[in-house]
Design a protein around this motif. Structure first.
Motif, PDB file in Angstrom:
ATOM      1  N   PRO B  83     103.251 -21.848 -48.897  1.00 42.79           N
ATOM      2  CA  PRO B  83     104.349 -21.697 -49.807  1.00 42.79           C
ATOM      3  C   PRO B  83     104.048 -21.083 -51.263  1.00 42.79           C
ATOM      4  N   ASP B  84     104.790 -20.212 -51.754  1.00 46.11           N
ATOM      5  CA  ASP B  84     104.641 -19.838 -53.057  1.00 46.11           C
ATOM      6  C   ASP B  84     103.062 -19.305 -53.287  1.00 46.11           C
ATOM      7  N   THR B  85     102.339 -18.963 -52.660  1.00 49.24           N
ATOM      8  CA  THR B  85     101.090 -18.541 -52.481  1.00 49.24           C
ATOM      9  C   THR B  85     100.881 -16.793 -52.789  1.00 49.24           C
ATOM     10  N   GLU B  86     100.362 -16.763 -54.356  1.00 51.43           N
ATOM     11  CA  GLU B  86     100.338 -15.424 -54.584  1.00 51.43           C
ATOM     12  C   GLU B  86      98.776 -15.096 -54.368  1.00 51.43           C
ATOM     13  N   SER B  87      98.589 -14.104 -53.438  1.00 52.41           N
ATOM     14  CA  SER B  87      97.315 -13.716 -52.990  1.00 52.41           C
ATOM     15  C   SER B  87      97.253 -12.161 -52.677  1.00 52.41           C
ATOM     16  N   THR B  88      96.228 -11.465 -52.856  1.00 56.57           N
ATOM     17  CA  THR B  88      95.956 -10.253 -52.024  1.00 56.57           C
ATOM     18  C   THR B  88      95.684 -10.313 -50.701  1.00 56.57           C
ATOM     19  N   LEU B  89      95.519 -11.525 -50.186  1.00 58.82           N
ATOM     20  CA  LEU B  89      94.960 -11.591 -48.843  1.00 58.82           C
ATOM     21  C   LEU B  89      96.276 -11.431 -47.895  1.00 58.82           C
ATOM     22  N   ARG B  90      96.009 -10.855 -46.600  1.00 57.81           N
ATOM     23  CA  ARG B  90      96.946 -10.624 -45.726  1.00 57.81           C
ATOM     24  C   ARG B  90      96.741 -11.318 -44.370  1.00 57.81           C
ATOM     25  N   VAL B  91      97.817 -11.747 -43.802  1.00 56.65           N
ATOM     26  CA  VAL B  91      97.510 -12.333 -42.344  1.00 56.65           C
ATOM     27  C   VAL B  91      96.822 -11.319 -41.550  1.00 56.65           C
ATOM     28  N   GLY B  92      95.780 -11.826 -40.973  1.00 57.04           N
ATOM     29  CA  GLY B  92      94.946 -10.987 -40.030  1.00 57.04           C
ATOM     30  C   GLY B  92      93.505 -10.665 -40.698  1.00 57.04           C
ATOM     31  N   ASP B  93      93.502 -10.741 -42.150  1.00 55.50           N
ATOM     32  CA  ASP B  93      92.161 -10.732 -42.863  1.00 55.50           C
ATOM     33  C   ASP B  93      91.096 -11.423 -42.219  1.00 55.50           C
ATOM     34  N   VAL B  94      90.118 -11.250 -42.391  1.00 57.44           N
ATOM     35  CA  VAL B  94      88.933 -11.996 -42.144  1.00 57.44           C
ATOM     36  C   VAL B  94      88.421 -12.407 -43.478  1.00 57.44           C
ATOM     37  N   VAL B  95      88.185 -13.821 -43.532  1.00 56.97           N
ATOM     38  CA  VAL B  95      87.350 -14.366 -44.748  1.00 56.97           C
ATOM     39  C   VAL B  95      86.408 -15.161 -44.588  1.00 56.97           C
ATOM     40  N   VAL B  96      85.659 -15.380 -45.728  1.00 56.70           N
ATOM     41  CA  VAL B  96      84.718 -16.490 -45.921  1.00 56.70           C
ATOM     42  C   VAL B  96      85.048 -17.034 -47.326  1.00 56.70           C
ATOM     43  N   SER B  97      84.514 -18.449 -47.405  1.00 54.80           N
ATOM     44  CA  SER B  97      84.630 -19.038 -48.624  1.00 54.80           C
ATOM     45  C   SER B  97      83.871 -19.889 -48.982  1.00 54.80           C
ATOM     46  N   MET B  98      83.541 -20.049 -50.190  1.00 56.58           N
ATOM     47  CA  MET B  98      82.861 -21.330 -50.438  1.00 56.58           C
ATOM     48  C   MET B  98      83.467 -22.584 -50.103  1.00 56.58           C
ATOM     49  N   PRO B  99      82.773 -23.636 -49.516  1.00 57.25           N
ATOM     50  CA  PRO B  99      83.418 -24.614 -48.923  1.00 57.25           C
ATOM     51  C   PRO B  99      84.061 -25.836 -49.794  1.00 57.25           C
ATOM     52  N   MET B 100      84.772 -25.270 -50.748  1.00 54.93           N
ATOM     53  CA  MET B 100      85.438 -26.211 -51.605  1.00 54.93           C
ATOM     54  C   MET B 100      87.132 -25.901 -51.605  1.00 54.93           C
ATOM     55  N   ILE B 101      87.650 -27.072 -51.699  1.00 57.97           N
ATOM     56  CA  ILE B 101      89.351 -26.674 -51.678  1.00 57.97           C
ATOM     57  C   ILE B 101      89.674 -27.787 -52.988  1.00 57.97           C
ATOM     58  N   VAL B 102      90.947 -27.182 -53.561  1.00 56.22           N
ATOM     59  CA  VAL B 102      91.508 -28.074 -54.679  1.00 56.22           C
ATOM     60  C   VAL B 102      92.819 -28.420 -54.264  1.00 56.22           C
ATOM     61  N   GLY B 103      93.142 -29.887 -54.078  1.00 51.68           N
ATOM     62  CA  GLY B 103      94.373 -30.219 -53.530  1.00 51.68           C
ATOM     63  C   GLY B 103      94.766 -31.256 -54.604  1.00 51.68           C
ATOM     64  N   PRO B 104      95.850 -31.985 -54.161  1.00 53.38           N
ATOM     65  CA  PRO B 104      96.341 -33.237 -55.049  1.00 53.38           C
ATOM     66  C   PRO B 104      95.389 -34.158 -55.154  1.00 53.38           C
ATOM     67  N   ALA B 105      94.534 -34.366 -54.445  1.00 55.37           N
ATOM     68  CA  ALA B 105      93.325 -35.444 -54.690  1.00 55.37           C
ATOM     69  C   ALA B 105      92.195 -34.837 -55.618  1.00 55.37           C
ATOM     70  N   GLY B 106      92.342 -33.657 -56.075  1.00 51.53           N
ATOM     71  CA  GLY B 106      91.070 -33.203 -56.608  1.00 51.53           C
ATOM     72  C   GLY B 106      90.368 -32.444 -55.790  1.00 51.53           C
ATOM     73  N   VAL B 107      89.213 -31.897 -56.128  1.00 58.84           N
ATOM     74  CA  VAL B 107      88.346 -31.093 -55.492  1.00 58.84           C
ATOM     75  C   VAL B 107      87.621 -31.848 -54.399  1.00 58.84           C
ATOM     76  N   GLN B 108      87.721 -31.126 -53.164  1.00 61.57           N
ATOM     77  CA  GLN B 108      86.899 -31.960 -52.164  1.00 61.57           C
ATOM     78  C   GLN B 108      85.932 -30.682 -51.454  1.00 61.57           C
ATOM     79  N   SER B 109      85.115 -30.975 -50.849  1.00 61.20           N
ATOM     80  CA  SER B 109      84.029 -30.322 -50.151  1.00 61.20           C
ATOM     81  C   SER B 109      84.750 -30.230 -48.637  1.00 61.20           C
ATOM     82  N   ILE B 110      84.947 -28.845 -48.271  1.00 65.68           N
ATOM     83  CA  ILE B 110      85.380 -28.409 -46.999  1.00 65.68           C
ATOM     84  C   ILE B 110      84.230 -28.941 -45.983  1.00 65.68           C
ATOM     85  N   GLY B 111      84.320 -29.546 -44.994  1.00 65.67           N
ATOM     86  CA  GLY B 111      83.123 -30.401 -44.109  1.00 65.67           C
ATOM     87  C   GLY B 111      82.527 -31.386 -44.480  1.00 65.67           C
TER      88      GLY B 111
END
Lengths: 342, 342
Positions: B83-111
C-alpha cells in the motif's frame, strides 16, 4: 670484556671475547643501552622465537646452545675504525645505529646474534654505514632511546591514519609510549591510552595522551566513547600477550584498523567472524626504516620528543640480571638503561 | 506457502504464513535462489552465529527457537506493490535485491530473519527501494548469482591491489570463484587458485584463473612461486575453516595483504609473531555495497561475467534438505539453485 649473557635460558654476567672490527665496521664503547621488552620475551620464549624466526624466513636465527649478548637500544662512542674503513666517523664520536650489521655470515641483528655482542657488553662492533652521529649536546642516555621511539614512529606511519582520526593505545610500556609520542607529534587527537599502572599512565599523559584509562576500572573503548566516539578510530595493540588481539577486535568499531605492535610470542586465539562482521583490518608492525630511525634521533636532539621521563632506572652490567627481574613487574618501571662502568 | 525452514537445527519443509507487503515493500514470487555456504555454516553453528552477531553489534539477531526461512541469493518476480508504495517497479518485473529489508523492527537481513522469509520460500517481501530490475533477456537463474558474485567484487575492491599485482585464491567454492572472476575482470595476472576438487579447479580456470593447484599435491604458494614469485602478492582466504588464516600467514611473503573472505564461524589460532616478523596485513571482507551489487548484475547481464557454469544443480523447495546434505561434499557441487515449482 664484561657482558650480560643469555646462556641456558638465564642472564648471567661473564667475560666474553673482545669484538674486533672488520673492514666497514667500527669498534665502539657502549655508553647506554635500554632493556627492551623483546629481550624479556626472548629470554622467556627463546625456543619459540628461534622456531618462529625460522618459519618466517628471518635472515638470522640464534643458536641457543651458544652465548647471546642482547641489547639493541644503544648509544656508543667510537673507539676505532676497522681496517680500510672509509667513514666520516671519527674516534670519540657518539653514535646510535639500527641494530643490524653485515658481515661474512650475512645480515645479523645486533642483540640477537651469536657473532656480534649487543649493548649489554662493554664494547660492540657496528656497521660504519649504519652508525649515525649523535648531535653534539644530546646526552647518550637520551640518544639510546632512539631505537624504541622509532618503533612507535614506524607503527604510526604504518597505520596511515586519515587526517582527523582518533587513536586508542592499549598498553603503555615503552612501545605504547613511543606510539603515544609519535601520535602526539602528528597532532592526532584525542589519544586515549590504557594501562593498569598509574606510573605508566602518568608517563603516557606526559608524552601527549589526552586521556588515560585504567582498564581495571573501565574498558578502554568506553573511555574513548566518552571522550569522542565519533572520529575514525585506530587501535594500537602494544601489550603483546595472548587475548589482547581478540579483545581489541571485540572492542573495535566497524571498519577499524588495528595496528599490532606488541610482540606476542605465543599462539593466540581470535574470532574471525568478529573480524568479518565488522570488516576489521589488522596490520602487524615491526621495527622501522632508516629514515624513521634518523628522524627519531633528530626529534630527540631537537627536544620535540622529550624522552627523559621514560628512564626510570640505570644499572651497570652486573645489574642486568636483577633489572630483568625488576621488569617482570611492569607497574614499577618504564625504561631501564644499562650504563657500563667506565 | 511452501518453504524450507530452519527449525531446531534442521532444515524441514513445511507450510509457513504468507508474507504481506507493507508500505514501501513489494511482494515477490521466488524464481531462483542459490544455496550459500553461509547457510550451511548457519545451520551447523547457529548458536555461535547468534552469539557473534550479538557481540559484533549486528542490527539483527535471529531467535533460534522460532522458524527462519533462509535464502539470500535470489531473483524474483513482482506480484504486488504494498500500500502507498511509490516505485518504478511493475507487476511482472523480475528483480534482484540486496538481502536487507527495513520494517517496523528496524533493518533485518532477508534469509537470517524470524520476520521475513528468504528465498527458500515460494514468496517473499522486499524493500521496493533495494529491488533492482533485472535487464530483459537475462534468465532469472543467472540473475540469482548477483549476490554471491558481488561478494567477490567487494573482496577484490577491499584488497586495493596496486596495479601489476598477483593474486592467490585459497579455496574455489562459490566465494573463491567470485573472487577469481572479479580479479580476472580487473586484469590481475597471474591469478593462482587452489582447491582440492578437480571440478572446482576447472570452474575457476573457466572464470579466469591462470594457474590452478591441488594443495594435496603442492602448496599453493609454491605454485605461485613457480609461475611468478616476483610481483606484489595478495592472498584471498576463501575457505573459512580453522587453520586457514594461520596457513596463509605462514605462506605469505613479507608485507603481504591477506583478505579474509571465507567465513570461519569457529575460534581460530594464529601466530602473531609470524604476522609481526613479516609485517603482514589481514583485512576481513563482508558483503558488498549497493554499487558493487548493481555493477555485478550489470556485468552478468552484459555477459562479461559468465556465471552459467557455476550452477551445478537445481532443486525445488522439497529438495532443499537433500541439497544441504549434498553440499557437505564440496567436491561434487558448486552452486545449487532452489527453483520453486510453479
Amino acid at each position: 670484556m664484561r657482558a650480560a649473557v643469555m646462556r641456558g635460558g638465564e642472564i648471567v654476567v661473564d667475560d666474553v671475547p673482545e669484538p674486533a672490527p672488520a673492514s666497514g665496521q667500527v669498534l665502539v664503547r657502549t655508553l647506554a643501552c635500554g632493556i627492551c621488552g623483546s629481550d624479556l620475551h626472548a629470554l622467556m620464549h627463546a625456543e619459540k622465537m628461534v622456531e618462529l624466526s625460522r618459519q618466517s624466513g628471518a635472515p638470522f636465527v640464534m643458536d641457543l646452545t651458544q652465548d647471546v649478548v642482547m641489547g639493541h637500544e644503544f648509544a656508543a662512542e667510537v673507539l676505532e675504525l676497522g681496517p680500510d674503513t672509509e667513514s666520516t666517523l671519527r674516534v670519540g664520536d657518539v653514535v646510535v645505529s639500527m641494530p643490524m650489521i653485515v658481515g661474512p655470515a650475512g645480515v645479523q641483528s645486533i642483540g640477537y646474534s651469536n657473532t656480534y655482542p649487543g649493548g649489554y657488553a662493554e664494547r660492540m662492533v657496528l656497521s660504519a654505514l649504519l652508525a649515525l652521529k649523535v648531535p653534539d649536546g644530546l646526552p647518550p642516555r637520551l640518544a639510546a632511546l632512539t631505537e624504541p621511539m622509532a618503533v612507535g614512529r614506524h607503527a604510526v606511519n604504518r597505520a596511515e591514519m586519515a587526517p582527523g582520526g582518533a587513536a586508542l593505545v592499549l598498553g603503555c610500556g615503552p612501545v605504547g609510549m613511543a606510539v603515544v609520542a609519535a601520535l602526539a607529534a602528528d597532532g592526532v587527537a584525542p589519544i586515549v591510552a590504557a594501562d593498569y599502572s598509574p606510573m605508566r599512565r602518568q608517563l603516557a599523559a606526559g608524552l601527549g595522551a589526552h586521556i588515560t584509562v585504567d582498564p581495571a576500572e573501565e574498558p578502554a573503548i568506553e573511555a574513548w566513547r566518552r571522550a569522542d566516539g565519533a572520529k575514525v578510530l585506530t587501535i594500537f595493540e602494544a601489550v603483546g600477550v595472548p587475548g589482547m588481539l581478540s579483545d581489541a577486535m571485540g572492542a573495535a568499531p566497524r571498519r577499524t584498523r588495528i595496528i599490532v605492535v606488541g610482540v606476542c610470542m605465543e599462539d593466540d586465539t581470535v574470532q574471525p567472524m568478529i573480524g568479518i562482521a565488522k570488516e576489521l583490518e589488522v596490520r602487524f608492525a615491526l621495527g622501522y626504516d632508516p629514515s624513521e630511525f634518523a628522524g627519531t634521533l633528530a626529534s630527540i636532539a631537537e627536544g620535540t620528543l622529550d624522552v627523559a621521563p621514560l628512564i626510570t632506572a640505570s644499572v651497570d652490567i652486573d645489574g642486568v640480571p636483577d633489572a630483568f627481574r625488576a621488569l617482570a613487574n611492569p607497574a614499577a618501571s618504564a625504561k631501564i638503561l644499562v650504563v657500563p662502568r667506565t
